[in-house]
Scaffold this motif. Structure first.
Motif, mmCIF file in Angstrom:
data_model
loop_
_atom_site.group_PDB
_atom_site.id
_atom_site.type_symbol
_atom_site.label_atom_id
_atom_site.label_comp_id
_atom_site.label_asym_id
_atom_site.label_seq_id
_atom_site.Cartn_x
_atom_site.Cartn_y
_atom_site.Cartn_z
ATOM 1 N N LEU A 9 -6.486 -3.424 6.181
ATOM 2 C CA LEU A 9 -6.165 -3.404 4.751
ATOM 3 C C LEU A 9 -6.690 -4.658 4.069
ATOM 4 O O LEU A 9 -7.185 -4.599 2.942
ATOM 5 C CB LEU A 9 -4.652 -3.278 4.548
ATOM 6 C CG LEU A 9 -4.009 -1.988 5.062
ATOM 7 C CD1 LEU A 9 -2.492 -2.039 4.897
ATOM 8 C CD2 LEU A 9 -4.594 -0.761 4.362
ATOM 9 N N ILE A 68 -5.466 0.768 -2.221
ATOM 10 C CA ILE A 68 -6.058 -0.579 -2.239
ATOM 11 C C ILE A 68 -6.760 -0.828 -3.572
ATOM 12 O O ILE A 68 -6.702 -1.939 -4.125
ATOM 13 C CB ILE A 68 -7.045 -0.748 -1.057
ATOM 14 C CG1 ILE A 68 -6.289 -0.794 0.266
ATOM 15 C CG2 ILE A 68 -7.908 -1.984 -1.236
ATOM 16 C CD1 ILE A 68 -5.512 -2.065 0.535
ATOM 17 N N GLN A 80 -10.378 -4.142 3.466
ATOM 18 C CA GLN A 80 -10.616 -3.232 2.340
ATOM 19 C C GLN A 80 -10.331 -3.923 0.999
ATOM 20 O O GLN A 80 -11.069 -3.760 0.039
ATOM 21 C CB GLN A 80 -9.737 -1.993 2.488
ATOM 22 C CG GLN A 80 -10.105 -1.124 3.685
ATOM 23 C CD GLN A 80 -9.200 0.077 3.810
ATOM 24 O OE1 GLN A 80 -9.153 0.920 2.916
ATOM 25 N NE2 GLN A 80 -8.465 0.163 4.912
ATOM 26 N N LEU A 81 -9.242 -4.709 0.983
ATOM 27 C CA LEU A 81 -8.897 -5.418 -0.244
ATOM 28 C C LEU A 81 -9.969 -6.435 -0.600
ATOM 29 O O LEU A 81 -10.310 -6.606 -1.779
ATOM 30 C CB LEU A 81 -7.542 -6.113 -0.092
ATOM 31 C CG LEU A 81 -7.045 -6.892 -1.317
ATOM 32 C CD1 LEU A 81 -6.838 -5.972 -2.512
ATOM 33 C CD2 LEU A 81 -5.758 -7.644 -0.996
ATOM 34 N N VAL A 92 0.850 -1.210 0.000
ATOM 35 C CA VAL A 92 0.000 0.000 0.000
ATOM 36 C C VAL A 92 0.877 1.249 0.000
ATOM 37 O O VAL A 92 0.654 2.187 -0.769
ATOM 38 C CB VAL A 92 -0.960 -0.002 1.216
ATOM 39 C CG1 VAL A 92 -1.586 1.375 1.434
ATOM 40 C CG2 VAL A 92 -2.044 -1.053 1.034
#
Length: 203
Positions: free
Chosen positions: A103, A160, A106-107, A74
Motif C-alpha cells: 500500500l 489509494i 501504491q501511495l 484503505v
C-alpha cells in the motif's frame, strides 16, 4: 528660675529629637533599613475530596506499524459506483504502475501524480499528468488500457487514489516528482529520495 529654664530646654530638645527621628523613618534612607513585613495572603480554599474528579489515565498501547494503519485507512474508504475522470486517471496510474505492491508503494506512485499536478512544471490535472506524452509507459494511444474493475487490485487502487488525492496519509517519499522501475538505470541527475518496492523515487 534657671533650673526651670534648663528643664524646659531639655523638654524642647527632646521634642525636637523626636520630630527628627519620626521624619527620618518616613524617608527613603530610613525605608532601606526597615525589616520587610510579610503581606498576608488570601487563604487558599480547601478542596474537599468530593470536589476532586478522578482522572483515568489510558495505558499506552503498542504503536501500530505504518502498513497496518494505512491498511485501516484503505479499508475505511468509500467504494463509489462511478469515479470522476480525474480520480479514474489517478487510480489508473496507481493500478498500472503499482498493483500488487505494498500500500505504501501504491501511495507513493499516486502522490507523485498529485505532486506533479500541483507543481506548475507539469499539466495541472491528474489526467493531464497521466496522458502527458512519454511519461507513463502503460498509456496506449492517449487512453488507459482495459481495467478489471471488479478486481481487488482495482478496488485497492481506487481507495489509494482517494487517500492520495485528499492527502490523508503521507507518502514515504512525499514531494517526489519522478520515479522509475528499479530494474532500469536512466542515469537521472536528480535528488534520489528512496526506493519503495519496485520503484526508485526522485525530487
Amino acid at each position: 528660675m534657671s533650673s526651670k529654664l534648663n528643664k524646659a530646654s531639655a523638654i524642647a530638645v527632646a521634642a525636637m529629637m523626636t520630630t527628627i527621628l519620626l521624619s527620618a523613618n518616613g524617608s527613603g534612607a530610613a525605608a532601606e533599613s526597615l525589616v520587610p513585613v510579610a503581606v498576608p495572603q488570601e487563604p487558599t480554599p480547601e478542596i474537599q475530596p468530593a470536589q476532586i474528579e478522578p482522572q483515568v489515565q489510558q495505558v499506552p498501547s503498542a504503536e501500530p506499524d505504518v502498513a497496518d494503519s494505512l491498511a485501516e485507512l484503505v479499508a475505511a474508504q468509500p467504494h463509489p459506483e462511478a469515479l470522476s475522470s480525474e480520480l479514474n486517471c489517478l487510480a489508473g496510474a496507481i493500478y498500472f504502475e503499482a498493483k500488487g505492491e505494498s500500500l505504501a508503494g501504491q501511495l507513493a506512485v499516486g502522490r507523485v501524480v498529485v505532486a506533479r499536478s500541483k507543481s506548475g512544471r507539469f499539466p495541472g490535472s491528474y489526467c493531464g499528468v497521466v496522458f502527458q506524452p512519454s511519461q507513463f509507459s502503460f498509456v496506449r494511444g492517449g487512453a488507459l488500457p482495459y481495467i478489471k474493475k471488479q478486481s481487488i487490485d482495482w478496488k485497492e487502487a481506487v481507495a489509494i487514489a482517494q487517500i492520495a488525492h485528499e492527502g490523508t496519509w503521507r507518502s514515504p517519499v512525499e514531494g517526489a516528482l519522478f520515479f522509475h522501475a528499479s530494474r532500469v538505470s536512466p542515469g537521472w541527475r536528480l535528488q534520489r529520495l528512496a526506493r519503495v518496492d519496485n520503484h526508485i523515487f526522485y525530487r
